[in-house]
Scaffold this motif. Structure first.
Motif: not given
Length: 300
Positions: A196-220
């Motif tokens: 899950c990712v949330v905004d700075n007021r504590g509300y949900a932005i998105y849910f995913s089975r994949g890793l979010i946020p995802f970075n360019k390296s493709g690694e954790v």
């Protein structure tokens, strides 16, 4: 594979919850109240604290799970998982009533055996939210908030249940609330661990089975505070009646996550962060893991 068995009644038990959990919940609730006041929400809270005051907890349970057939009845250290979940929910201070909603006679018989109130629901329910809605309509009393307590988190802490209820009560612009905790690096690419990712007021932005946020390296990124979604959510009861009428949405169907239908239709979802050792049972091999965890900590 661990074979599920029809249960026999057992006495309830509990274990202590960490002060860190309570601290995170208090932090989330206080932040939610501050935001509510900032947007002029006092009028919505009603007089004498009656806003969304009547709360029912519903544990949806079905036997024909695609990933783990008969999961609610599998025994964990001598007790069926559905009983362990019910016992933990009974300790929550905010719940006025608790029911099990199921479409299976074996689950119903098991739950009645340890004293649970059972409501039979249709096999056509597509997810736990729809099953909760059907159960809500069959209850004689009226409730303002429905808490969907996932039966595959048998060590769910009562303070977390109370936390999501209070978060929704403190956020009148939200129709839904849920909880997250820190994601372990080893679970980053497990599709059964929803992120899950949330905004700075504590509300949900998105849910995913994949890793979010995802970075360019493709690694954790070991420095990033990834969030794991926990199987606990509460709804405004009026919204819950609307939910089944909403058409399935593209993101919901692609990710197979019912929360996304809420977000895609423009509704707000409040999120609290808690310090919780998540032990969801998604597959048969998870039973041995959770039993080992409980033995190490003398949890009966």
């Amino acid at each position: 594979m661990v074979a599920p068995s029809v249960c026999s009644s057992s006495s309830s038990s509990s274990d202590g919850s960490s002060s860190n959990t309570k601290a995170w919940i208090v932090h989330g609730i206080v932040a939610g109240v501050a935001i509510a006041v900032a947007v002029g929400a006092r009028a919505y809270l009603g007089r004498f604290g009656k806003f969304r005051s009547r709360v029912v907890g519903i544990i949806p349970a079905r036997f024909a799970s695609s990933r783990f057939h008969g999961k609610p009845l599998v025994h964990i250290l001598g007790k069926p998982m559905i009983q362990r979940t019910w016992e933990r929910a009974k300790l929550a201070a905010t719940l006025d009533h608790i029911v099990v909603a199921t479409d299976d006679d074996k689950i119903a018989e098991c739950c009645r055996g340890f004293g649970a109130h059972v409501i039979m629901t249709s096999e056509s329910c597509r997810n736990g939210t729809e099953r909760c809605n059907e159960a809500l309509q069959k209850l004689e009393k009226k409730y303002d908030i429905v808490v969907n307590i996932q039966g595959d988190e048998p060590l769910i802490e009562p303070e977390i249940i109370d936390g999501v209820v209070k978060a929704l009560q403190a956020a009148p612009d939200a129709v839904f609330s849920t909880a997250v905790t820190s994601l372990k690096p080893e679970d980053a690419f497990d599709p059964n661990r929803v992120k899950c990712v949330v905004d700075n007021r504590g509300y949900a932005i998105y849910f995913s089975r994949g890793l979010i946020p995802f970075n360019k390296s493709g690694e954790v990124n070991p420095q990033f505070p990834y969030l794991l979604h926990l199987g606990i959510q509460s709804y405004d009861s009026k919204f819950l009646k609307i939910y089944p009428e909403l058409q399935p949405t593209p993101l919901q169907l692609e990710e197979d996550l019912e929360q996304l239908k809420v977000l895609e239709n423009g509704y707000k979802m409040k999120v609290i962060k808690v310090d919780h050792e998540a032990h969801g049972v998604d597959a048969p091999e998870d039973v041995e893991k959770i039993e080992s965890y409980m033995r190490e900590r003398n949890l009966s």
